[in-house]
Motif scaffolding. Structure first.
Motif, short mmCIF file in Angstrom:
data_model
loop_
_atom_site.label_atom_id
_atom_site.label_comp_id
_atom_site.label_asym_id
_atom_site.label_seq_id
_atom_site.Cartn_x
_atom_site.Cartn_y
_atom_site.Cartn_z
N PRO A 238 -3.38 -2.41 -22.51
CA PRO A 238 -2.49 -1.39 -23.09
C PRO A 238 -2.06 -0.36 -22.07
O PRO A 238 -2.76 -0.08 -21.11
CB PRO A 238 -3.35 -0.76 -24.18
N HIS B 154 1.98 -1.42 -29.76
CA HIS B 154 0.72 -1.25 -30.49
C HIS B 154 0.75 0.09 -31.24
O HIS B 154 1.10 1.12 -30.68
CB HIS B 154 -0.47 -1.23 -29.51
N VAL C 156 0.85 -4.75 -34.62
CA VAL C 156 1.51 -4.86 -33.32
C VAL C 156 2.89 -5.44 -33.56
O VAL C 156 3.05 -6.45 -34.23
CB VAL C 156 0.71 -5.79 -32.37
#
Length: 494
Positions: A9, A42, A49
């Motif tokens: 991420p 996200h 998602v």
């Protein structure tokens, strides 16, 4: 650092601290110039998602602001997401295999040029469109345009329906290649299944060119708009209503598009015998002359006159009677009162062939909709015994009085016999099949959390998805029993 197919991420809440780090990471991540990637958004707020395809290379800009993250693509288009739904981003290469699963809930992002609002039914707004197909079909991204559509659904409800037009013809989510597509908002329909049920029933019955359903969750300019039903635009096309370019005809019997409510149009007329409001959809604008309208009117009048005279031999030459029977039975079965106006009643004809009913369209005013609260209400399924054509359709003794164009054939013994035989042959499987297909979509809407997100975005006081779905199923089963009784009791002409 990100490897080339990283799933790590990239949190960008602290924008000032992260911009330099993100730029460095992206320079390494997108080391393959012009690679097609999927951007994964996200979000903990919506517990999911979002996946959208985007072509990314070293020259692409990613701009972060207090309001949004924007991908500025090489062709001048922009992909935008509001920060209030984004916690982090990851990127992966486009998946290869497809499992051809049409029941999934897909993800659609539309970003207009300069973030222009979409408010008009007449003016298209240029946009960039990307669809995350979630491994079921090929992803799509490309430029196009978007506008609003619909009549009552556009006027009365905040959740607007849309029409999108791709710059070039393309398949979307496994459906036939075309430019024009429709996004049905289904705001009035709490179940989101009213149109889908009829589409599935119509295709099972073999009605030609019946529309398909693909459920999507729509982002428009970074704003989550909820669940939409993506389907084909009703139009002449080799992948739509496939009648010939030279001699094909597609019309709609529709009060809104007809000469009463759309008097300035040059593509409509009152029919000669039954004074039906007719809009000519094909031949279309590019091939339109007054002679075109007059010739379609003359051809349609031959069918009208045969029906008025109850000349069954001539009717069989002018009309595909099996499609007419199936079409009427579906309209009556879901109690679609639009048959009376009429609205959204499509017919097509290819060359010297007969008129054929369809495609089927617009059923969120059926199912015993409460018209007394039409601008605010979402109330259906109260009474399964009401009828559009009546217990004796020839006399039109129901709650409504549709044109005799639809009912005069009940004065022909051959037609009544065929009408009863068709219902007897299909009644035991009609609801079982179509409802079974609907439940496959419902399972995905539940499992993905899409229907929960829809209700958070568009809360409907006193309405719950599962409750309304159960009401719909019970109404359909009761309706089936009642329709079987009604059809068996239709008087046989002398």
């Amino acid at each position: 650092m990100f490897p080339n197919t990283s799933n790590s991420p990239m949190n960008f809440r602290l924008l000032t601290d992260l911009r330099y780090w993100l730029t460095a990471c992206l320079m390494l991540t997108f080391s393959f110039v012009n690679a097609q990637r999927n951007v994964h958004i996200h979000t903990s707020q919506q517990n999911t998602v979002w996946d959208f395809p985007v072509s990314v290379d070293l020259t692409d800009d990613i701009l972060f602001s207090e309001e949004s993250v924007q991908f500025h693509l090489k062709d001048g288009k922009t992909l935008s997401f509001n920060n209030d739904i984004v916690d982090s981003l990851t990127f992966t290469t486009t998946p290869g295999s497809e499992d051809k699963n049409p029941y999934r809930v897909f993800q659609l992002n539309i970003t207009t040029t300069d973030g222009a609002a979409v408010t008009s039914k007449d003016e298209y707004v240029p946009c960039f469109i990307s669809i995350g197909a979630r491994g079921a079909f090929s992803d799509y991204s490309g430029s196009g345009a978007i506008r609003c559509r619909g009549n009552s659904s556009f006027l009365w409800y905040d959740k607007k329906p849309y029409r999108i037009k791709l710059d070039t013809k393309h398949k979307l989510l496994g459906l036939g290649k075309a430019k024009s597509w429709v996004l049905l908002a289904n705001y009035r329909d709490v179940t989101d299944m009213m149109n889908t049920f009829v589409f599935e029933a119509g295709r099972w019955l073999g009605l030609p060119f019946t529309n398909h359903t693909r459920y999507v969750e729509l982002f428009l300019n970074g704003d989550y708009k909820g669940v939409y039903q993506l389907t084909e635009q009703v139009q002449q096309n080799s992948n739509r209503v496939n009648v010939s370019d030279e001699r094909g005809i597609l019309i709609s019997l529709d009060r809104d598009d007809g000469p009463e409510l759309n008097p300035g149009a040059n593509d409509n007329f009152w029919s000669s015998v039954y004074r039906l409001p007719v809009s000519v959809k094909y031949p279309d604008d590019e091939k339109f002359t007054k002679n075109t309208v007059d010739s379609v009117k003359a051809v349609f009048a031959l069918l009208e006159q045969a029906i008025k005279e109850k000349n069954y031999a001539e009717i069989e030459r002018q009309l595909d009677i099996p499609s007419f029977i199936k079409y009427l039975q579906l309209q009556e079965f879901v109690y679609n009162v639009e048959l009376e106006a009429p609205r959204s009643i499509y017919m097509h004809k290819d060359g010297d062939g007969p008129w054929v009913m369809g495609p089927l369209w617009d059923f969120d005013a059926g199912y015993d909709f409460d018209w007394s609260q039409m601008t605010t209400g979402h109330n259906f399924f109260s009474d399964f015994r009401e009828t559009v054509m009546g217990t004796n359709p020839l006399k039109r003794n129901g709650q409504y009085h549709p044109s005799q164009f639809f009912t005069n054939l009940f004065g022909c013994k051959e037609f009544v016999k065929a009408y009863k035989a068709q219902w007897a042959a299909t009644k035991d499987s009609l609801v079982v099949h179509a409802w079974g297909e609907c439940m496959k979509y419902v399972d995905e809407l539940r499992a993905t959390g899409a229907i929960d997100r829809e209700f958070r975005r568009w809360p409907l006081k006193g309405k719950q998805f599962d409750t309304e779905l159960e009401k719909m199923h019970n109404w359909l089963k009761n309706r089936l029993t009642h329709m079987t009784y009604l059809i068996a009791a239709i008087p046989n002409p002398n």
